[in-house]
Design a protein around this motif. Structure first.
Motif, PDB file in Angstrom:
ATOM      1  N   VAL A  49      37.091  39.020  46.080  1.00 61.85           N
ATOM      2  CA  VAL A  49      36.067  38.234  45.392  1.00 61.85           C
ATOM      3  C   VAL A  49      36.435  38.004  43.935  1.00 61.85           C
ATOM      4  CG1 VAL A  49      34.543  40.125  44.680  1.00 61.85           C
ATOM      5  CG2 VAL A  49      33.561  37.889  45.195  1.00 61.85           C
ATOM      6  N   GLN A  50      37.198  38.940  43.354  1.00 59.43           N
ATOM      7  CA  GLN A  50      37.654  38.739  41.972  1.00 59.43           C
ATOM      8  C   GLN A  50      38.640  37.568  41.887  1.00 59.43           C
ATOM      9  OE1 GLN A  50      39.180  42.573  40.799  1.00 59.43           O
ATOM     10  NE2 GLN A  50      37.155  43.553  40.858  1.00 59.43           N
ATOM     11  N   GLN A 101      38.586  35.013  43.886  1.00 59.59           N
ATOM     12  CA  GLN A 101      37.752  33.823  44.037  1.00 59.59           C
ATOM     13  C   GLN A 101      37.064  33.482  42.712  1.00 59.59           C
ATOM     14  OE1 GLN A 101      35.476  35.442  47.255  1.00 59.59           O
ATOM     15  NE2 GLN A 101      36.722  34.459  48.850  1.00 59.59           N
ATOM     16  N   THR A 102      36.658  34.503  41.991  1.00 56.77           N
ATOM     17  CA  THR A 102      36.018  34.288  40.693  1.00 56.77           C
ATOM     18  C   THR A 102      37.006  33.715  39.688  1.00 56.77           C
ATOM     19  OG1 THR A 102      34.417  36.061  41.068  1.00 56.77           O
ATOM     20  CG2 THR A 102      34.843  35.424  38.777  1.00 56.77           C
ATOM     21  N   LEU A 103      38.254  34.229  39.678  1.00 61.24           N
ATOM     22  CA  LEU A 103      39.259  33.693  38.757  1.00 61.24           C
ATOM     23  C   LEU A 103      39.564  32.226  39.061  1.00 61.24           C
ATOM     24  CD1 LEU A 103      41.665  36.725  38.485  1.00 61.24           C
ATOM     25  CD2 LEU A 103      40.513  35.593  36.578  1.00 61.24           C
ATOM     26  N   TYR A 104      39.604  31.900  40.342  1.00 61.22           N
ATOM     27  CA  TYR A 104      39.780  30.491  40.707  1.00 61.22           C
ATOM     28  C   TYR A 104      38.630  29.655  40.136  1.00 61.22           C
ATOM     29  CZ  TYR A 104      39.455  26.238  43.446  1.00 61.22           C
ATOM     30  OH  TYR A 104      39.340  24.931  43.815  1.00 61.22           O
ATOM     31  N   THR A 105      37.417  30.142  40.284  1.00 59.70           N
ATOM     32  CA  THR A 105      36.240  29.425  39.776  1.00 59.70           C
ATOM     33  C   THR A 105      36.301  29.279  38.262  1.00 59.70           C
ATOM     34  OG1 THR A 105      34.899  30.237  41.615  1.00 59.70           O
ATOM     35  CG2 THR A 105      33.722  29.432  39.664  1.00 59.70           C
ATOM     36  N   VAL A 106      36.701  30.352  37.586  1.00 53.58           N
ATOM     37  CA  VAL A 106      36.824  30.280  36.120  1.00 53.58           C
ATOM     38  C   VAL A 106      37.849  29.218  35.726  1.00 53.58           C
ATOM     39  CG1 VAL A 106      37.551  31.533  34.054  1.00 53.58           C
ATOM     40  CG2 VAL A 106      36.087  32.655  35.736  1.00 53.58           C
ATOM     41  N   ARG A 141      46.027  31.799  40.924  1.00 52.56           N
ATOM     42  CA  ARG A 141      44.729  31.279  41.347  1.00 52.56           C
ATOM     43  C   ARG A 141      43.986  30.623  40.185  1.00 52.56           C
ATOM     44  NH1 ARG A 141      44.417  29.949  46.271  1.00 52.56           N
ATOM     45  NH2 ARG A 141      42.152  29.919  46.098  1.00 52.56           N
ATOM     46  N   PHE A 142      44.111  31.175  39.006  1.00 53.51           N
ATOM     47  CA  PHE A 142      43.467  30.571  37.839  1.00 53.51           C
ATOM     48  C   PHE A 142      44.053  29.184  37.566  1.00 53.51           C
ATOM     49  CE2 PHE A 142      43.507  29.553  33.331  1.00 53.51           C
ATOM     50  CZ  PHE A 142      42.160  29.683  32.991  1.00 53.51           C
ATOM     51  N   LEU A 143      45.406  29.080  37.620  1.00 51.21           N
ATOM     52  CA  LEU A 143      46.045  27.796  37.314  1.00 51.21           C
ATOM     53  C   LEU A 143      45.776  26.760  38.398  1.00 51.21           C
ATOM     54  CD1 LEU A 143      49.396  29.153  35.870  1.00 51.21           C
ATOM     55  CD2 LEU A 143      47.623  27.899  34.622  1.00 51.21           C
ATOM     56  N   ILE A 144      45.716  27.211  39.653  1.00 58.38           N
ATOM     57  CA  ILE A 144      45.360  26.271  40.725  1.00 58.38           C
ATOM     58  C   ILE A 144      43.947  25.745  40.495  1.00 58.38           C
ATOM     59  CG2 ILE A 144      44.835  26.085  43.188  1.00 58.38           C
ATOM     60  CD1 ILE A 144      47.138  28.053  43.661  1.00 58.38           C
ATOM     61  N   GLN A 197      28.395  34.871  42.550  1.00 56.68           N
ATOM     62  CA  GLN A 197      29.130  35.279  43.748  1.00 56.68           C
ATOM     63  C   GLN A 197      29.667  36.705  43.595  1.00 56.68           C
ATOM     64  OE1 GLN A 197      32.582  32.882  44.792  1.00 56.68           O
ATOM     65  NE2 GLN A 197      32.075  33.087  46.947  1.00 56.68           N
ATOM     66  N   LEU A 198      30.115  37.040  42.388  1.00 54.05           N
ATOM     67  CA  LEU A 198      30.638  38.379  42.131  1.00 54.05           C
ATOM     68  C   LEU A 198      29.554  39.435  42.317  1.00 54.05           C
ATOM     69  CD1 LEU A 198      33.323  39.685  41.213  1.00 54.05           C
ATOM     70  CD2 LEU A 198      32.455  39.586  38.865  1.00 54.05           C
ATOM     71  N   LEU A 199      28.317  39.082  41.881  1.00 56.01           N
ATOM     72  CA  LEU A 199      27.211  40.047  41.961  1.00 56.01           C
ATOM     73  C   LEU A 199      26.598  40.127  43.346  1.00 56.01           C
ATOM     74  CD1 LEU A 199      25.355  39.296  38.591  1.00 56.01           C
ATOM     75  CD2 LEU A 199      26.830  41.253  39.113  1.00 56.01           C
ATOM     76  N   THR A 200      26.536  39.001  44.031  1.00 53.15           N
ATOM     77  CA  THR A 200      25.774  38.979  45.289  1.00 53.15           C
ATOM     78  C   THR A 200      26.640  39.075  46.539  1.00 53.15           C
ATOM     79  OG1 THR A 200      25.777  36.556  45.329  1.00 53.15           O
ATOM     80  CG2 THR A 200      23.929  37.642  44.217  1.00 53.15           C
ATOM     81  N   PHE A 201      27.945  38.803  46.427  1.00 53.28           N
ATOM     82  CA  PHE A 201      28.823  38.891  47.591  1.00 53.28           C
ATOM     83  C   PHE A 201      30.016  39.818  47.325  1.00 53.28           C
ATOM     84  CE2 PHE A 201      26.533  35.037  48.682  1.00 53.28           C
ATOM     85  CZ  PHE A 201      26.429  35.104  50.071  1.00 53.28           C
ATOM     86  N   PRO A 202      29.787  41.054  46.871  1.00 51.15           N
ATOM     87  CA  PRO A 202      30.909  41.977  46.683  1.00 51.15           C
ATOM     88  C   PRO A 202      31.577  42.259  48.027  1.00 51.15           C
ATOM     89  CG  PRO A 202      28.828  43.156  46.552  1.00 51.15           C
ATOM     90  CD  PRO A 202      28.483  41.706  46.594  1.00 51.15           C
TER      91      PRO A 202
END
Length: 957
Positions: free
Chosen positions: A77-78, A80-85, A134-137, A415-420
């Motif tokens: 999930v982290q 996924q979060t970096l991708y979102t950021v 993932r961040f750059l993508i 997502q980080l808080l609710t879908f760990p």
């Protein structure tokens, strides 16, 4: 008056579904098909690949990535979060850049760059490397979705975007589905090949698909109208696209993003409502990307890695149906608010089951099959944003990106808080959170829908048009009201030459007196006359006997003064009387005409109309030093360009708030809100801002005369009212029908094109009195003066028939190359009233009323004749020509208008203290001060204007 929101006008039955709108012309349909083939396939293909690349993380995770890179805890999930950021940060610059960059270069560049970083993932050896990739993508993928919707909104109307966007959006679900199949094949067939794990091969395969698609985009993406890709689009394509968007109020001008855009958005309540809606959408659909379905399949412990990937494709496969169904239903049946509601009711059913969780496996299977309904309405939502914010390209660009950025950024932490990952696969907090957002999403969508309907109220009926649509067949339907303009000219003899000899006429001694015009204006105001329509000419009529002598001798529109001069004085003594002024597109630069009409519109408080003419007389061209007039069709082509330059000056050069005096800063006008107009065309060239600030109407109310083929095409593009002339309603009727058909074919409301016919009344309190006035007029009429006018208009030197007055006249008798084709055709066409046009007939008719109908009788008899013309020829009103002045106008005001009011065909007098009307409001309704949204001129507006209007409507709603 705000336009009705276009989604509210789509009222088709489900079985009436069509890809094109009824109003789309054949050339517009060809353009739409071309755009569909250029935009939709590429958008679908690129989005499909993006979601292969995005969804492959979950597939790789369950296919060995977790074990190979030693992932633990919540590192999935982290990532996924970096991708979102990365996606959020990457979108920020594009809030400002969409209106500056050619989109057919920008999108492919980003696509290729993300393809290279997708490839780089196959080399990852640690969580840290994977996190960087993932961040750059995410960064390079960031602008794609809002950019594609910006392109959709640049070419399509709001009611067309959802179904195109739906096809585009199926790329998401198909990408998710394909990612599972690719990973399944890679795991089963490529595991260990060349020493690489199956999940690493998947990234290589994805990159090999991605990069060629990015290169393809350089060639086929059409860009936007302001920066078109000229590989496939011609200038004509761009012009047509702009015109059809302008008809529904979408901006087709291209203002660049600036600080005023932020200020306007900050004050726009609809923007904030859309932002809230988008936040609920993103958070009401994060369950689809949390990997819950795949993690649940893996937790069952009865499927291999390959089987998990294969079974994981079922939900997105069903999602393809959800997307297409919701998007087509939105465009063609229910509109966006209800499409969003339908999608999320289905989503809520599945979420309720997932929240409960302790249910049979079959129920969980069903719940996970509803997952993709949560994102099915994404294209609907962003199509709605394009429509609501479509009045400004800059605001639309900023809104699409900012909404997407802010809403998506919230999912980085929700997502980080609710879908760990440690709570997989149940995710009780996550599914409860998503459920709450889905409910709020439905409520917000419905509230916004109500607010948009309230901000588009039905028009206030104008004083001259109780019913502006086709009359209803019902017995109690309101009657179509008759609009009257007084028809005059700055000359002693207008359409009834010789009446200067009539003792009742004051034209010969008063036409050049300001008192005459002031008193006439007061009289017309008293009678509630719509407008004083002032004709003009730029040279004498010299076709008769090949000489100007008889024109001068008989006073046949000679001498002639400038009709513009007395307007200010007449406006000062009236409140509602409008003024239609004739001016030619042939003799002066558009900048000078724009300046003069804007000034008059200010001084009259919005009561100015322009009778657009294209000059044709040799004498007029010689007077300004030119040997020959412009060819007939060519002068309309030149006039078309002339009008488009004027729209730019009037509508695109200033914002409404440009003048904002600030004594402390010594600023009177903000130069950033005054735009330079640069035009270089076939006939005209200029580079300047408009020198007059926006007037009450910006564009004067537009009259135009002429029903030739070229004239009709011009009129149905530019005119709001068409002035026609004929001796018979039966001759006129097919021309009026053709005008309305042409207007409709160009996407305009056919009923909004108002048609005025020439009409000369002689009204008495009794038939005998009326007949006496007629006989007196006949006695004073100048037959030669009338023949001079006829010969000049038609190019037929009727003096050649002096030896045989009963010889029939035809169009072939016209020897002049330059003439008024519509008048010549009308007055050489036989009818019941005139079976044969001969020199004798012309001589009898030409001296009174300009060959138009002359109605003699009581007010009731004349009103009967007017009603007949309205019914048989479908005209909306009349330009009332005088026999004697001001006598004819006194008869109209004192006798005819009361009779029309008694019949319910004419508005009652305005109450004392009532708000004044502008010229355009008197025809279209209270609040319609500027051009209607279906008019081509609206395509040149400075977009902030629309947003200000929407803000005001929102305040009053």
């Amino acid at each position: 008056m705000a336009p009705h929101h276009q989604f509210d006008t789509v009222k088709r039955k489900w079985y009436h579904i069509k890809w094109f709108a009824d109003s789309d012309t054949p050339r517009e349909r060809r353009l739409i098909m071309k755009l569909d083939l250029l935009i939709v396939p590429y958008a679908f293909l690129a989005y499909w690949i993006k979601y292969i690349d995005q969804a492959n993380l979950n597939n790789a995770y369950v296919a060995g990535l977790k074990e190979d890179l030693n992932f633990h805890g919540n590192e999935l999930v982290q990532l996924q979060t970096l991708y979102t950021v990365g996606a959020v940060v990457g979108q920020i610059p594009f809030m400002f850049l969409f209106t500056y960059l050619p989109m057919h270069w920008t999108i492919p560049f980003l696509d290729i760059a993300w393809g290279f970083f997708t490839l780089a993932q196959y080399r990852a050896t640690s969580f840290g490397q994977m996190a960087a990739y993932r961040f750059l993508i995410g960064w390079f993928e960031a602008a794609f979705y809002p950019a594609m919707h910006y392109i959709f909104g640049s070419w399509y109307r709001g009611d067309e975007i959802s179904r195109r966007g739906g096809v585009f959006y199926t790329g998401l679900t198909l990408g998710t589905l394909t990612a599972g199949l690719i990973q399944s094949a890679a795991s089963s067939r490529l595991e260990g090949v060349d020493g690489l794990a199956g999940w690493r091969w998947m990234y290589i395969i994805c990159a090999l698909i991605t990069i060629p698609v990015g290169i393809l985009g350089y060639f086929i993406l059409p860009g936007t109208p302001e920066h078109p890709n000229k590989w496939f689009l011609q200038e004509e394509d761009v012009r047509i696209a702009k015109e059809r968007l302008a008809r529904v109020g979408h901006s087709v001008a291209a203002p660049k993003f600036n600080l005023s855009t932020l200020k306007s958005l900050a004050n726009n309540g609809k923007f904030w409502a859309l932002l809230v809606l988008d936040v609920f959408f993103w958070n009401g659909s994060i369950n689809y990307s949390a990997g819950g379905y795949l993690l649940w399949l893996k937790s069952l412990g009865k499927y291999s890695q390959s089987e998990v990937n294969q079974l994981g494709t079922i939900s997105p496969a069903i999602g393809i149906f959800y997307v297409l169904f919701i998007c087509f239903v939105s465009d063609l049946v229910v509109g966006p608010a209800w499409a969003i509601t339908i999608a999320h009711i289905w989503n809520i059913i599945g979420l309720v089951i997932l929240v409960i969780w302790n249910v049979p496996d079959s129920a969980l299977w069903f719940a996970f099959m509803t997952t993709y309904s949560s994102v099915a309405m994404s294209a609907v939502l962003y199509g709605w944003v394009n429509a609501v914010m479509g009045k400004s390209s800059a605001e639309r660009s900023f809104a699409i990106v900012l909404l997407n950025t802010v809403a998506q950024s919230t999912t980085a932490w929700t997502q980080l808080l609710t879908f760990p990952t440690t709570e997989a696969p149940q995710f009780r907090k996550g599914y409860s959170f998503v459920l709450a957002n889905a409910v709020c999403l439905i409520i917000t969508a419905q509230c916004l829908n109500v607010a948009l309907k309230r901000s588009s109220p039905p028009p206030v009926q104008p004083p001259n048009m109780a019913d502006t649509s086709t009359p209803s067949s019902t017995a109690n339907a309101p009657k179509k009201q008759i609009v009257l303009n007084a028809f005059d000219m700055f000359t002693p003899g207008h359409l009834s030459p010789g009446q200067w000899k009539n003792p009742l006429d004051r034209s010969s001694t008063k036409f050049d007196s300001l008192d005459y015009w002031i008193n006439l204006a007061k009289l017309l105001e008293k009678g509630g006359i719509n407008a004083l329509f002032l004709a003009d000419t730029y040279g004498g009529y010299d076709t008769y006997e090949g000489s100007l002598d008889e024109c001068v001798r008989r006073g046949a529109q000679w001498p002639v003064g400038d009709p513009i001069i007395p307007i200010s004085a007449m406006a000062a003594v009236t409140k509602n009387l409008a003024f239609g002024i004739t001016a030619s597109t042939s003799f002066e630069p558009p900048f000078l005409l724009a300046k003069r009409f804007s000034t008059l519109d200010h001084l009259t408080k919005g009561r100015i109309g322009w009778n657009i003419v294209t000059s044709w007389k040799k004498s007029a061209f010689k007077a300004i030093g030119l040997d020959n007039p412009i060819e007939h069709d060519q002068r309309y082509e030149q006039a078309d360009e002339y009008l488009r330059v004027l729209y730019k000056l009037w509508n695109a050069s200033w914002t409404p708030s440009a003048i904002s005096p600030n004594p402390s800063l010594d600023i009177y006008t903000d130069p950033s809100q005054v735009r330079q107009i640069n035009h270089s065309g076939k006939y005209l060239s200029l580079s300047t801002p408009h020198i007059v600030p926006p007037s009450p109407q910006r564009t004067p109310f537009l009259f135009q005369a002429g029903t030739s083929s070229a004239g009709s095409d011009f009129a149905t593009t530019h005119a709001e009212a068409v002035f026609v002339s004929s001796h018979s309603p039966s001759v006129l009727a097919p021309k009026v029908a053709e005008l309305r058909r042409l207007a409709k074919s160009k996407g305009r409301d056919a009923a909004s094109l108002k048609v005025f016919a020439t009409f000369t009344p002689i009204v008495g309190r009794t038939e005998e009195e009326a007949q006496q006035k007629y006989e007196e007029a006949r006695k004073n009429a100048s037959v030669i003066g009338g023949l001079v006018l006829f010969s000049g208009w038609t190019g037929i030197d009727i003096s050649q028939f002096s030896d045989n007055l009963d010889q029939e006249i035809s169009a072939s008798d016209s020897k002049e190359k330059h003439k008024v084709l519509s008048i010549m055709e009308s007055f050489t066409t036989p009818s019941e009233e005139v079976p044969r046009w001969t020199a004798r007939v012309v001589a009898e008719r030409a001296a009174m009323g300009g060959l138009g109908p002359v109605s003699v009788g009581t007010a009731a008899q004349v009103a009967d004749e007017m009603e007949r013309w309205v019914k048989e020829a479908d005209v909306d009103g009349f330009n009332v020509a005088y026999v004697t002045t001001p006598g004819t106008f006194v008869e109209v005001v004192d006798l005819l208008v009361p009779e029309l009011r008694r019949r319910g065909l004419y508005p009652e007098q305005e109450a004392e203290g009532a708000e004044a009307w502008t010229a355009r409001e008197k025809v279209y309704g209270r609040g319609q001060k500027e051009l209607r949204t279906d008019h081509v001129g609206r395509g040149y507006d400075w977009d902030v204007l629309f947003c200000r209007l929407l803000q005001l409507l929102a305040l009053f709603s």
